[in-house]
Design a protein around this motif. Sequence first.
Motif, PDB file in Angstrom:
ATOM      1  N   ASN A  12       0.851  -1.180   0.000  1.00  0.00           N
ATOM      2  CA  ASN A  12       0.000   0.000   0.000  1.00  0.00           C
ATOM      3  C   ASN A  12       0.892   1.238   0.000  1.00  0.00           C
ATOM      4  N   ILE A  13       1.026   1.868  -1.149  1.00  0.00           N
ATOM      5  CA  ILE A  13       1.921   3.023  -1.318  1.00  0.00           C
ATOM      6  C   ILE A  13       1.587   4.138  -0.329  1.00  0.00           C
ATOM      7  N   GLU A  14       0.317   4.463  -0.187  1.00  0.00           N
ATOM      8  CA  GLU A  14      -0.071   5.590   0.675  1.00  0.00           C
ATOM      9  C   GLU A  14       0.266   5.313   2.140  1.00  0.00           C
ATOM     10  N   GLU A  15      -0.023   4.105   2.620  1.00  0.00           N
ATOM     11  CA  GLU A  15       0.311   3.762   4.006  1.00  0.00           C
ATOM     12  C   GLU A  15       1.825   3.776   4.219  1.00  0.00           C
ATOM     13  N   SER A  16       2.567   3.257   3.268  1.00  0.00           N
ATOM     14  CA  SER A  16       4.025   3.214   3.395  1.00  0.00           C
ATOM     15  C   SER A  16       4.626   4.608   3.324  1.00  0.00           C
ATOM     16  N   LYS A  17       4.091   5.445   2.455  1.00  0.00           N
ATOM     17  CA  LYS A  17       4.559   6.831   2.358  1.00  0.00           C
ATOM     18  C   LYS A  17       4.367   7.522   3.707  1.00  0.00           C
ATOM     19  N   LYS A  18       3.226   7.331   4.342  1.00  0.00           N
ATOM     20  CA  LYS A  18       2.945   7.909   5.661  1.00  0.00           C
ATOM     21  C   LYS A  18       3.886   7.336   6.717  1.00  0.00           C
ATOM     22  N   PHE A  19       4.103   6.027   6.703  1.00  0.00           N
ATOM     23  CA  PHE A  19       4.976   5.354   7.660  1.00  0.00           C
ATOM     24  C   PHE A  19       6.389   5.948   7.619  1.00  0.00           C
ATOM     25  N   TYR A  20       6.952   6.049   6.429  1.00  0.00           N
ATOM     26  CA  TYR A  20       8.323   6.542   6.306  1.00  0.00           C
ATOM     27  C   TYR A  20       8.431   8.048   6.570  1.00  0.00           C
ATOM     28  N   HIS A  21       7.351   8.762   6.362  1.00  0.00           N
ATOM     29  CA  HIS A  21       7.355  10.185   6.726  1.00  0.00           C
ATOM     30  C   HIS A  21       7.202  10.340   8.245  1.00  0.00           C
ATOM     31  N   VAL A  43      13.100   4.319  -2.458  1.00  0.00           N
ATOM     32  CA  VAL A  43      12.025   4.229  -3.446  1.00  0.00           C
ATOM     33  C   VAL A  43      11.027   3.185  -2.970  1.00  0.00           C
ATOM     34  N   LEU A  44       9.759   3.566  -2.973  1.00  0.00           N
ATOM     35  CA  LEU A  44       8.664   2.645  -2.680  1.00  0.00           C
ATOM     36  C   LEU A  44       8.021   2.258  -4.004  1.00  0.00           C
ATOM     37  N   GLN A  45       7.897   0.961  -4.235  1.00  0.00           N
ATOM     38  CA  GLN A  45       7.253   0.508  -5.466  1.00  0.00           C
ATOM     39  C   GLN A  45       6.117  -0.438  -5.125  1.00  0.00           C
ATOM     40  N   ASP A  46       4.993  -0.245  -5.797  1.00  0.00           N
ATOM     41  CA  ASP A  46       3.843  -1.114  -5.616  1.00  0.00           C
ATOM     42  C   ASP A  46       4.251  -2.556  -5.917  1.00  0.00           C
ATOM     43  N   ILE A  47       3.885  -3.454  -5.045  1.00  0.00           N
ATOM     44  CA  ILE A  47       4.291  -4.856  -5.160  1.00  0.00           C
ATOM     45  C   ILE A  47       3.848  -5.480  -6.480  1.00  0.00           C
ATOM     46  N   ASN A  48       2.715  -5.049  -7.003  1.00  0.00           N
ATOM     47  CA  ASN A  48       2.221  -5.623  -8.267  1.00  0.00           C
ATOM     48  C   ASN A  48       3.104  -5.249  -9.449  1.00  0.00           C
ATOM     49  N   ILE A  49       3.668  -4.063  -9.433  1.00  0.00           N
ATOM     50  CA  ILE A  49       4.605  -3.661 -10.482  1.00  0.00           C
ATOM     51  C   ILE A  49       5.847  -4.539 -10.416  1.00  0.00           C
ATOM     52  N   TRP A  50       6.332  -4.802  -9.209  1.00  0.00           N
ATOM     53  CA  TRP A  50       7.525  -5.627  -9.029  1.00  0.00           C
ATOM     54  C   TRP A  50       7.258  -7.072  -9.446  1.00  0.00           C
ATOM     55  N   GLN A 101      26.536   1.886  22.333  1.00  0.00           N
ATOM     56  CA  GLN A 101      25.627   2.138  21.212  1.00  0.00           C
ATOM     57  C   GLN A 101      24.306   1.414  21.445  1.00  0.00           C
ATOM     58  N   LYS A 102      23.208   2.047  21.007  1.00  0.00           N
ATOM     59  CA  LYS A 102      21.875   1.478  21.164  1.00  0.00           C
ATOM     60  C   LYS A 102      21.314   1.117  19.794  1.00  0.00           C
ATOM     61  N   MET A 103      20.434   0.083  19.773  1.00  0.00           N
ATOM     62  CA  MET A 103      19.908  -0.422  18.506  1.00  0.00           C
ATOM     63  C   MET A 103      18.515  -1.001  18.718  1.00  0.00           C
ATOM     64  N   VAL A 104      17.681  -0.866  17.675  1.00  0.00           N
ATOM     65  CA  VAL A 104      16.376  -1.517  17.624  1.00  0.00           C
ATOM     66  C   VAL A 104      16.187  -2.018  16.195  1.00  0.00           C
ATOM     67  N   ARG A 105      15.558  -3.183  16.058  1.00  0.00           N
ATOM     68  CA  ARG A 105      15.224  -3.731  14.734  1.00  0.00           C
ATOM     69  C   ARG A 105      13.755  -4.102  14.718  1.00  0.00           C
ATOM     70  N   PHE A 106      13.119  -3.821  13.586  1.00  0.00           N
ATOM     71  CA  PHE A 106      11.701  -4.111  13.430  1.00  0.00           C
ATOM     72  C   PHE A 106      11.379  -4.199  11.945  1.00  0.00           C
ATOM     73  N   TYR A 107      10.174  -4.675  11.647  1.00  0.00           N
ATOM     74  CA  TYR A 107       9.699  -4.751  10.270  1.00  0.00           C
ATOM     75  C   TYR A 107       8.770  -3.590   9.977  1.00  0.00           C
ATOM     76  N   ASP A 108       8.841  -3.071   8.752  1.00  0.00           N
ATOM     77  CA  ASP A 108       7.873  -2.058   8.341  1.00  0.00           C
ATOM     78  C   ASP A 108       6.533  -2.748   8.085  1.00  0.00           C
ATOM     79  N   LEU A 109       5.593  -2.036   7.539  1.00  0.00           N
ATOM     80  CA  LEU A 109       4.235  -2.553   7.345  1.00  0.00           C
ATOM     81  C   LEU A 109       4.167  -3.758   6.414  1.00  0.00           C
ATOM     82  N   ASP A 110       5.212  -3.935   5.570  1.00  0.00           N
ATOM     83  CA  ASP A 110       5.235  -5.037   4.608  1.00  0.00           C
ATOM     84  C   ASP A 110       6.319  -6.075   4.879  1.00  0.00           C
ATOM     85  N   GLY A 111       6.951  -5.993   6.023  1.00  0.00           N
ATOM     86  CA  GLY A 111       7.972  -6.979   6.360  1.00  0.00           C
ATOM     87  C   GLY A 111       9.366  -6.634   5.899  1.00  0.00           C
ATOM     88  N   ASN A 112       9.598  -5.389   5.472  1.00  0.00           N
ATOM     89  CA  ASN A 112      10.964  -4.945   5.157  1.00  0.00           C
ATOM     90  C   ASN A 112      11.681  -4.668   6.477  1.00  0.00           C
TER      91      ASN A 112
END
Length: 120
Positions: A12-21, A43-50, A101-112
Amino acid sequence: MKLKNVLITVSNIEESKKFYHDLFGLDVILDTDGNIILTEGLVLQDINIWKEALNGDVIMQNNASELYFEETNIENFVDNLKQKYPNIKFVNELTTFNWGQKMVRFYDLDGNLIEVRTPM
């Protein structure tokens, strides 16, 4: 030769754009149909294009790569992440290494996979 961008697929491009902003302050530089270039070269690309480009499926949450960010106020970042995206999946909660040093790891909305550390 110069590396210009890193592309990730999103469902979902719009949700991901909001997430990264919301979390990283990345703004849209160019928005074309199904492709969005953000500041810092993401760069965010719609999964269907990929899928069409590969002529096959996309395997999300494959842990083969990660996006790496640095943040001086990482505690505030993690609080903001948990507040805005309470269902986010963590790989590593906020950790402090013996060198400070401090660190956190997590997945974005699509598992990146994303890693955020304090600068050295």
